[in-house]
Design a protein around this motif. Structure first.
Motif, PDB file in Angstrom:
ATOM      1  N   ASP A  57      38.110  53.452  72.304  1.00 20.31           N
ATOM      2  CA  ASP A  57      39.624  52.898  72.992  1.00 20.31           C
ATOM      3  C   ASP A  57      40.902  52.860  72.487  1.00 20.31           C
ATOM      4  O   ASP A  57      41.266  53.559  73.006  1.00 20.31           O
ATOM      5  CB  ASP A  57      40.081  51.848  70.718  1.00 20.31           C
ATOM      6  CG  ASP A  57      41.395  51.836  70.658  1.00 20.31           C
ATOM      7  OD1 ASP A  57      41.370  50.097  71.928  1.00 20.31           O
ATOM      8  OD2 ASP A  57      42.389  51.467  70.021  1.00 20.31           O
ATOM      9  N   LEU A  58      41.005  54.502  72.331  1.00 21.72           N
ATOM     10  CA  LEU A  58      41.941  55.469  71.939  1.00 21.72           C
ATOM     11  C   LEU A  58      42.753  55.759  74.034  1.00 21.72           C
ATOM     12  O   LEU A  58      43.009  56.034  74.450  1.00 21.72           O
ATOM     13  CB  LEU A  58      41.781  56.521  71.496  1.00 21.72           C
ATOM     14  CG  LEU A  58      43.381  57.247  71.945  1.00 21.72           C
ATOM     15  CD1 LEU A  58      44.486  57.107  72.069  1.00 21.72           C
ATOM     16  CD2 LEU A  58      43.358  59.055  71.304  1.00 21.72           C
ATOM     17  N   MET A  59      41.245  56.065  73.882  1.00 19.08           N
ATOM     18  CA  MET A  59      40.731  56.090  76.146  1.00 19.08           C
ATOM     19  C   MET A  59      41.531  55.122  76.978  1.00 19.08           C
ATOM     20  O   MET A  59      41.829  55.349  77.838  1.00 19.08           O
ATOM     21  CB  MET A  59      39.232  57.162  76.064  1.00 19.08           C
ATOM     22  CG  MET A  59      39.363  58.560  75.450  1.00 19.08           C
ATOM     23  SD  MET A  59      40.892  59.625  75.870  1.00 19.08           S
ATOM     24  CE  MET A  59      40.582  59.820  77.738  1.00 19.08           C
ATOM     25  N   ALA A  60      40.782  53.934  76.589  1.00 17.42           N
ATOM     26  CA  ALA A  60      40.654  52.574  77.088  1.00 17.42           C
ATOM     27  C   ALA A  60      42.619  52.515  77.464  1.00 17.42           C
ATOM     28  O   ALA A  60      42.632  52.032  78.146  1.00 17.42           O
ATOM     29  CB  ALA A  60      40.227  51.936  76.500  1.00 17.42           C
ATOM     30  N   LYS A  61      42.918  52.347  76.202  1.00 17.33           N
ATOM     31  CA  LYS A  61      44.754  52.376  76.173  1.00 17.33           C
ATOM     32  C   LYS A  61      45.461  53.718  76.916  1.00 17.33           C
ATOM     33  O   LYS A  61      46.294  53.053  77.838  1.00 17.33           O
ATOM     34  CB  LYS A  61      44.764  52.319  74.885  1.00 17.33           C
ATOM     35  CG  LYS A  61      44.152  51.631  73.727  1.00 17.33           C
ATOM     36  CD  LYS A  61      44.972  51.362  72.458  1.00 17.33           C
ATOM     37  CE  LYS A  61      44.350  49.684  71.581  1.00 17.33           C
ATOM     38  NZ  LYS A  61      44.826  50.426  70.587  1.00 17.33           N
ATOM     39  N   VAL A  62      45.148  55.093  76.716  1.00 21.03           N
ATOM     40  CA  VAL A  62      45.328  55.321  77.989  1.00 21.03           C
ATOM     41  C   VAL A  62      45.279  55.464  79.544  1.00 21.03           C
ATOM     42  O   VAL A  62      46.689  55.475  79.914  1.00 21.03           O
ATOM     43  CB  VAL A  62      45.382  57.400  77.632  1.00 21.03           C
ATOM     44  CG1 VAL A  62      45.574  58.662  78.670  1.00 21.03           C
ATOM     45  CG2 VAL A  62      45.034  57.552  76.290  1.00 21.03           C
ATOM     46  N   LYS A  63      44.049  55.233  79.924  1.00 22.87           N
ATOM     47  CA  LYS A  63      43.557  54.637  81.483  1.00 22.87           C
ATOM     48  C   LYS A  63      44.211  53.385  81.527  1.00 22.87           C
ATOM     49  O   LYS A  63      44.970  53.936  82.361  1.00 22.87           O
ATOM     50  CB  LYS A  63      42.451  54.170  80.941  1.00 22.87           C
ATOM     51  CG  LYS A  63      41.027  55.788  81.152  1.00 22.87           C
ATOM     52  CD  LYS A  63      39.609  54.770  81.462  1.00 22.87           C
ATOM     53  CE  LYS A  63      38.642  56.399  81.181  1.00 22.87           C
ATOM     54  NZ  LYS A  63      37.580  56.169  80.830  1.00 22.87           N
ATOM     55  N   TYR A  64      44.833  52.317  80.558  1.00 23.51           N
ATOM     56  CA  TYR A  64      45.410  51.167  80.703  1.00 23.51           C
ATOM     57  C   TYR A  64      47.315  51.444  81.023  1.00 23.51           C
ATOM     58  O   TYR A  64      47.896  50.946  81.804  1.00 23.51           O
ATOM     59  CB  TYR A  64      45.657  49.717  79.855  1.00 23.51           C
ATOM     60  CG  TYR A  64      46.166  49.352  80.709  1.00 23.51           C
ATOM     61  CD1 TYR A  64      45.853  47.978  81.084  1.00 23.51           C
ATOM     62  CD2 TYR A  64      47.136  48.924  79.254  1.00 23.51           C
ATOM     63  CE1 TYR A  64      46.609  46.360  81.334  1.00 23.51           C
ATOM     64  CE2 TYR A  64      48.203  47.365  79.457  1.00 23.51           C
ATOM     65  CZ  TYR A  64      47.612  46.602  80.066  1.00 23.51           C
ATOM     66  OH  TYR A  64      48.448  45.539  81.177  1.00 23.51           O
ATOM     67  N   ALA A  65      47.391  52.283  80.174  1.00 22.78           N
ATOM     68  CA  ALA A  65      48.732  53.214  80.697  1.00 22.78           C
ATOM     69  C   ALA A  65      48.721  53.297  82.183  1.00 22.78           C
ATOM     70  O   ALA A  65      49.882  53.514  83.110  1.00 22.78           O
ATOM     71  CB  ALA A  65      49.216  53.700  79.396  1.00 22.78           C
ATOM     72  N   ARG A  66      48.137  54.660  82.405  1.00 22.23           N
ATOM     73  CA  ARG A  66      48.617  55.339  83.711  1.00 22.23           C
ATOM     74  C   ARG A  66      48.419  54.400  84.588  1.00 22.23           C
ATOM     75  O   ARG A  66      49.327  54.658  85.420  1.00 22.23           O
ATOM     76  CB  ARG A  66      46.747  55.908  83.947  1.00 22.23           C
ATOM     77  CG  ARG A  66      47.024  57.456  82.275  1.00 22.23           C
ATOM     78  CD  ARG A  66      46.412  58.670  82.914  1.00 22.23           C
ATOM     79  NE  ARG A  66      45.804  59.088  83.803  1.00 22.23           N
ATOM     80  CZ  ARG A  66      46.357  59.871  84.474  1.00 22.23           C
ATOM     81  NH1 ARG A  66      44.086  60.105  84.256  1.00 22.23           N
ATOM     82  NH2 ARG A  66      45.460  60.699  85.584  1.00 22.23           N
ATOM     83  N   ILE A  67      47.383  53.262  84.586  1.00 21.78           N
ATOM     84  CA  ILE A  67      47.550  52.155  85.746  1.00 21.78           C
ATOM     85  C   ILE A  67      48.888  51.844  85.692  1.00 21.78           C
ATOM     86  O   ILE A  67      49.140  51.254  86.853  1.00 21.78           O
ATOM     87  CB  ILE A  67      46.503  51.194  85.363  1.00 21.78           C
ATOM     88  CG1 ILE A  67      45.080  51.332  85.459  1.00 21.78           C
ATOM     89  CG2 ILE A  67      46.379  49.597  85.937  1.00 21.78           C
ATOM     90  CD1 ILE A  67      44.001  50.463  85.221  1.00 21.78           C
ATOM     91  N   LEU A  68      49.550  51.075  84.438  1.00 26.53           N
ATOM     92  CA  LEU A  68      50.759  50.365  84.667  1.00 26.53           C
ATOM     93  C   LEU A  68      51.930  51.626  84.929  1.00 26.53           C
ATOM     94  O   LEU A  68      52.625  51.327  85.599  1.00 26.53           O
ATOM     95  CB  LEU A  68      51.067  50.048  83.178  1.00 26.53           C
ATOM     96  CG  LEU A  68      50.518  48.823  82.602  1.00 26.53           C
ATOM     97  CD1 LEU A  68      51.045  48.780  80.791  1.00 26.53           C
ATOM     98  CD2 LEU A  68      50.933  48.376  83.218  1.00 26.53           C
ATOM     99  N   ARG A  69      51.613  52.318  84.911  1.00 22.33           N
ATOM    100  CA  ARG A  69      52.768  53.740  85.054  1.00 22.33           C
ATOM    101  C   ARG A  69      52.815  53.972  86.413  1.00 22.33           C
ATOM    102  O   ARG A  69      53.077  54.037  87.744  1.00 22.33           O
ATOM    103  CB  ARG A  69      52.073  55.051  84.447  1.00 22.33           C
ATOM    104  CG  ARG A  69      53.093  56.512  84.479  1.00 22.33           C
ATOM    105  CD  ARG A  69      52.692  57.663  84.168  1.00 22.33           C
ATOM    106  NE  ARG A  69      54.321  58.077  84.683  1.00 22.33           N
ATOM    107  CZ  ARG A  69      53.936  59.934  84.124  1.00 22.33           C
ATOM    108  NH1 ARG A  69      52.897  60.353  83.308  1.00 22.33           N
ATOM    109  NH2 ARG A  69      54.854  60.699  84.089  1.00 22.33           N
ATOM    110  N   ALA A  70      51.385  53.537  87.209  1.00 21.33           N
ATOM    111  CA  ALA A  70      50.958  53.923  89.011  1.00 21.33           C
ATOM    112  C   ALA A  70      51.880  52.952  89.610  1.00 21.33           C
ATOM    113  O   ALA A  70      52.122  53.172  90.736  1.00 21.33           O
ATOM    114  CB  ALA A  70      49.607  54.437  88.927  1.00 21.33           C
ATOM    115  N   PHE A  71      52.288  51.605  88.348  1.00 26.64           N
ATOM    116  CA  PHE A  71      52.810  50.520  89.305  1.00 26.64           C
ATOM    117  C   PHE A  71      54.167  50.431  89.285  1.00 26.64           C
ATOM    118  O   PHE A  71      55.779  49.610  89.433  1.00 26.64           O
ATOM    119  CB  PHE A  71      52.069  49.146  88.972  1.00 26.64           C
ATOM    120  CG  PHE A  71      51.193  49.144  89.434  1.00 26.64           C
ATOM    121  CD1 PHE A  71      50.680  48.462  90.617  1.00 26.64           C
ATOM    122  CD2 PHE A  71      49.617  48.775  89.060  1.00 26.64           C
ATOM    123  CE1 PHE A  71      49.334  48.421  91.233  1.00 26.64           C
ATOM    124  CE2 PHE A  71      48.528  48.142  89.466  1.00 26.64           C
ATOM    125  CZ  PHE A  71      48.868  48.476  90.634  1.00 26.64           C
ATOM    126  N   ALA A  72      54.811  51.541  87.980  1.00 32.56           N
ATOM    127  CA  ALA A  72      56.785  51.329  87.848  1.00 32.56           C
ATOM    128  C   ALA A  72      56.872  51.641  88.942  1.00 32.56           C
ATOM    129  O   ALA A  72      57.013  52.957  89.911  1.00 32.56           O
ATOM    130  CB  ALA A  72      56.474  52.673  87.063  1.00 32.56           C
TER     131      ALA A  72
END
Length: 72
Positions: A57-72
């Motif tokens: 769960d932790l890694m899935a949330k980190v991966k999702y946050a990295r995707i969002l950061r790429a679009f910021a």
């Protein structure tokens, strides 16, 4: 100086720390603050709660946050 053992707004109710007086109380008496809600109220783009007890769960949330950061 903060040595890491003090109570804070995020300390759960009745938690024991190295600096609280055991003879008088067992942790803080007030409920802990809802920190994720406080962050969300300040328009943080992504807020998640995670525990190392659930590493997938932790890694899935980190991966999702990295995707969002790429679009910021």
């Amino acid at each position: 100086m903060n040595t890491g053992g003090q109570r804070s707004g995020g300390t759960p109710m009745y938690a024991e720390t190295t600096t609280n007086p055991v003879a008088r109380s067992r942790g803080k008496e007030a409920p802990k603050k809802n920190l994720p809600l406080i962050f969300a109220a300040h328009y943080v783009p992504y807020v998640a709660t995670a525990s190392v007890a659930f590493p997938e769960d932790l890694m899935a949330k980190v991966k999702y946050a990295r995707i969002l950061r790429a679009f910021a």
